[in-house]
Design a protein around this motif. Structure first.
Motif, PDB file in Angstrom:
ATOM      1  N   SER A  15     -12.201   7.482   7.513  1.00 26.38           N
ATOM      2  CA  SER A  15     -13.182   6.754   7.328  1.00 26.38           C
ATOM      3  C   SER A  15     -14.061   8.166   6.428  1.00 26.38           C
ATOM      4  N   ASN A  16     -13.903   9.113   7.024  1.00 24.62           N
ATOM      5  CA  ASN A  16     -14.251  10.186   6.642  1.00 24.62           C
ATOM      6  C   ASN A  16     -14.668  11.026   5.044  1.00 24.62           C
ATOM      7  N   THR A  17     -13.693  10.553   4.409  1.00 26.89           N
ATOM      8  CA  THR A  17     -14.014  10.691   3.145  1.00 26.89           C
ATOM      9  C   THR A  17     -14.863   9.918   2.317  1.00 26.89           C
ATOM     10  N   PRO A  18     -15.182  10.616   1.391  1.00 29.56           N
ATOM     11  CA  PRO A  18     -16.915  10.268   0.417  1.00 29.56           C
ATOM     12  C   PRO A  18     -16.089   9.246  -0.590  1.00 29.56           C
ATOM     13  N   PRO A  19     -17.483   8.164  -0.686  1.00 32.35           N
ATOM     14  CA  PRO A  19     -16.909   7.714  -1.534  1.00 32.35           C
ATOM     15  C   PRO A  19     -16.726   8.177  -3.302  1.00 32.35           C
ATOM     16  N   SER A  20     -16.173   7.305  -3.848  1.00 34.42           N
ATOM     17  CA  SER A  20     -15.364   7.389  -4.859  1.00 34.42           C
ATOM     18  C   SER A  20     -16.116   7.805  -5.880  1.00 34.42           C
ATOM     19  N   GLY A  21     -16.096   8.198  -7.094  1.00 39.77           N
ATOM     20  CA  GLY A  21     -17.201   9.277  -7.709  1.00 39.77           C
ATOM     21  C   GLY A  21     -17.308   8.128  -9.252  1.00 39.77           C
ATOM     22  N   GLY A  22     -16.530   6.970  -9.235  1.00 47.18           N
ATOM     23  CA  GLY A  22     -16.548   5.850 -10.090  1.00 47.18           C
ATOM     24  C   GLY A  22     -15.025   5.059 -11.179  1.00 47.18           C
ATOM     25  N   PHE A  23     -15.406   5.369 -11.930  1.00 46.59           N
ATOM     26  CA  PHE A  23     -14.464   5.243 -12.446  1.00 46.59           C
ATOM     27  C   PHE A  23     -13.663   6.415 -13.402  1.00 46.59           C
ATOM     28  N   ARG A  24     -13.040   7.731 -12.523  1.00 45.02           N
ATOM     29  CA  ARG A  24     -12.165   8.587 -12.570  1.00 45.02           C
ATOM     30  C   ARG A  24     -10.846   8.123 -12.890  1.00 45.02           C
ATOM     31  N   THR A  25     -10.272   8.776 -13.138  1.00 43.92           N
ATOM     32  CA  THR A  25      -8.626   8.172 -14.022  1.00 43.92           C
ATOM     33  C   THR A  25      -8.117   9.861 -12.906  1.00 43.92           C
ATOM     34  N   THR A  26      -6.994   9.349 -12.218  1.00 43.33           N
ATOM     35  CA  THR A  26      -6.196   9.808 -11.355  1.00 43.33           C
ATOM     36  C   THR A  26      -5.047   9.671 -12.319  1.00 43.33           C
ATOM     37  N   LYS A  27      -4.308  11.394 -11.567  1.00 45.02           N
ATOM     38  CA  LYS A  27      -3.065  11.820 -12.695  1.00 45.02           C
ATOM     39  C   LYS A  27      -1.683  11.561 -11.935  1.00 45.02           C
ATOM     40  N   LYS A  28      -0.816  11.755 -12.153  1.00 45.21           N
ATOM     41  CA  LYS A  28       0.632  11.386 -11.290  1.00 45.21           C
ATOM     42  C   LYS A  28       0.732  12.833 -11.119  1.00 45.21           C
ATOM     43  N   SER A  29       1.314  12.607  -9.609  1.00 46.57           N
ATOM     44  CA  SER A  29       1.865  14.127 -10.199  1.00 46.57           C
ATOM     45  C   SER A  29       3.546  14.176  -9.320  1.00 46.57           C
TER      46      SER A  29
ATOM     47  N   ILE B 145       0.725  -1.397   0.435  1.00 44.57           N
ATOM     48  CA  ILE B 145       0.265   0.038   0.191  1.00 44.57           C
ATOM     49  C   ILE B 145       0.946   0.837   0.030  1.00 44.57           C
ATOM     50  N   GLU B 146       2.361   1.101   1.064  1.00 44.21           N
ATOM     51  CA  GLU B 146       2.689   2.557   1.045  1.00 44.21           C
ATOM     52  C   GLU B 146       3.545   2.415  -1.444  1.00 44.21           C
ATOM     53  N   LEU B 147       3.903   1.790  -0.860  1.00 50.78           N
ATOM     54  CA  LEU B 147       4.354   1.405  -3.257  1.00 50.78           C
ATOM     55  C   LEU B 147       3.769   2.283  -3.581  1.00 50.78           C
ATOM     56  N   ALA B 148       2.260   1.717  -3.787  1.00 52.94           N
ATOM     57  CA  ALA B 148       1.740   1.922  -4.142  1.00 52.94           C
ATOM     58  C   ALA B 148       1.071   3.434  -4.064  1.00 52.94           C
ATOM     59  N   ASN B 149       0.672   3.939  -2.877  1.00 51.86           N
ATOM     60  CA  ASN B 149       0.998   5.581  -3.026  1.00 51.86           C
ATOM     61  C   ASN B 149       1.899   6.521  -3.274  1.00 51.86           C
ATOM     62  N   GLU B 150       3.112   5.670  -3.163  1.00 56.41           N
ATOM     63  CA  GLU B 150       4.428   6.416  -3.162  1.00 56.41           C
ATOM     64  C   GLU B 150       4.688   6.650  -5.137  1.00 56.41           C
ATOM     65  N   GLU B 151       3.895   5.535  -5.918  1.00 53.50           N
ATOM     66  CA  GLU B 151       4.781   5.065  -7.496  1.00 53.50           C
ATOM     67  C   GLU B 151       3.212   5.618  -7.935  1.00 53.50           C
ATOM     68  N   TYR B 152       2.196   5.922  -7.978  1.00 52.95           N
ATOM     69  CA  TYR B 152       0.910   5.664  -8.255  1.00 52.95           C
ATOM     70  C   TYR B 152       0.273   6.878  -7.593  1.00 52.95           C
ATOM     71  N   ALA B 153       0.982   7.318  -6.948  1.00 49.05           N
ATOM     72  CA  ALA B 153      -0.032   8.303  -6.499  1.00 49.05           C
ATOM     73  C   ALA B 153      -1.791   8.032  -5.740  1.00 49.05           C
ATOM     74  N   ILE B 154      -2.107   6.595  -5.020  1.00 48.19           N
ATOM     75  CA  ILE B 154      -3.174   6.023  -4.760  1.00 48.19           C
ATOM     76  C   ILE B 154      -3.379   6.012  -3.251  1.00 48.19           C
ATOM     77  N   ASP B 155      -4.482   7.219  -2.901  1.00 49.43           N
ATOM     78  CA  ASP B 155      -4.579   6.694  -1.995  1.00 49.43           C
ATOM     79  C   ASP B 155      -5.451   5.689  -1.295  1.00 49.43           C
ATOM     80  N   ILE B 156      -4.967   4.512  -1.428  1.00 44.98           N
ATOM     81  CA  ILE B 156      -5.639   2.823  -0.317  1.00 44.98           C
ATOM     82  C   ILE B 156      -6.357   3.204   0.897  1.00 44.98           C
ATOM     83  N   LYS B 157      -5.455   3.557   0.783  1.00 46.47           N
ATOM     84  CA  LYS B 157      -5.981   3.356   2.629  1.00 46.47           C
ATOM     85  C   LYS B 157      -6.989   4.911   2.618  1.00 46.47           C
ATOM     86  N   LYS B 158      -7.794   4.388   3.050  1.00 40.29           N
ATOM     87  CA  LYS B 158      -9.003   6.128   2.815  1.00 40.29           C
ATOM     88  C   LYS B 158      -9.201   6.242   4.035  1.00 40.29           C
TER      89      LYS B 158
END
Length: 132
Positions: A118-132, A103-116
């Motif tokens: 609990s107070n974040t809203p659910p995702s909006g579907g299939f939107r792609t995330t941009k690499k930072s 999970i840590e490597l995925a967060n660093e490599e792809y900028a994906i926050d796998i561990k959300k």
């Protein structure tokens, strides 16, 4: 001989309470004669003498037979089960640490926050995330 002039005894003396405790442990199946002998470093003959002397149902002249399915065998089975569970727990802990690192490597490599949070809203579907 001690410096005080007293002789050392070649044998040990045990209190009556201790002897009754040993007999109680045997009678209630907590330990067998062999394990009592090993635990307390007392000879078999001494323990059997105490059993015949202090037991309410094991008297001299009656052969004492220990059952195979005694507390001792149950205790050994439980200890084996505990060891198996501890090993399984250790393997699960390693797997959990592996997943945390992934999970840590995925967060660093792809900028994906796998561990959300609990107070974040659910995702909006299939939107792609941009690499930072």
């Amino acid at each position: 001989m001690l410096k005080t002039g007293k002789k050392l005894l070649k044998y040990r003396r045990f209190s009556e309470e201790f002897k009754k405790k040993i007999v109680h442990e045997y009678e209630y199946g907590q330990l067998s004669v062999s394990s009592l002998s090993e635990t307390y470093s007392i000879s078999f003959q001494c323990i059997y003498r105490w059993i015949h002397q202090y037991s309410s149902y094991n008297k001299a002249g009656i052969q004492v037979v220990e059952m195979k399915d005694s507390q001792e065998s149950k205790l050994k089975a439980q200890q084996k089960r505990i060891a198996e569970l501890e090993q399984s727990l250790g393997q699960k802990q390693l797997y959990l640490e592996y997943l945390e690192k992934m999970i840590e490597l995925a967060n660093e490599e792809y900028a994906i926050d796998i561990k959300k949070n609990s107070n974040t809203p659910p995702s909006g579907g299939f939107r792609t995330t941009k690499k930072s």
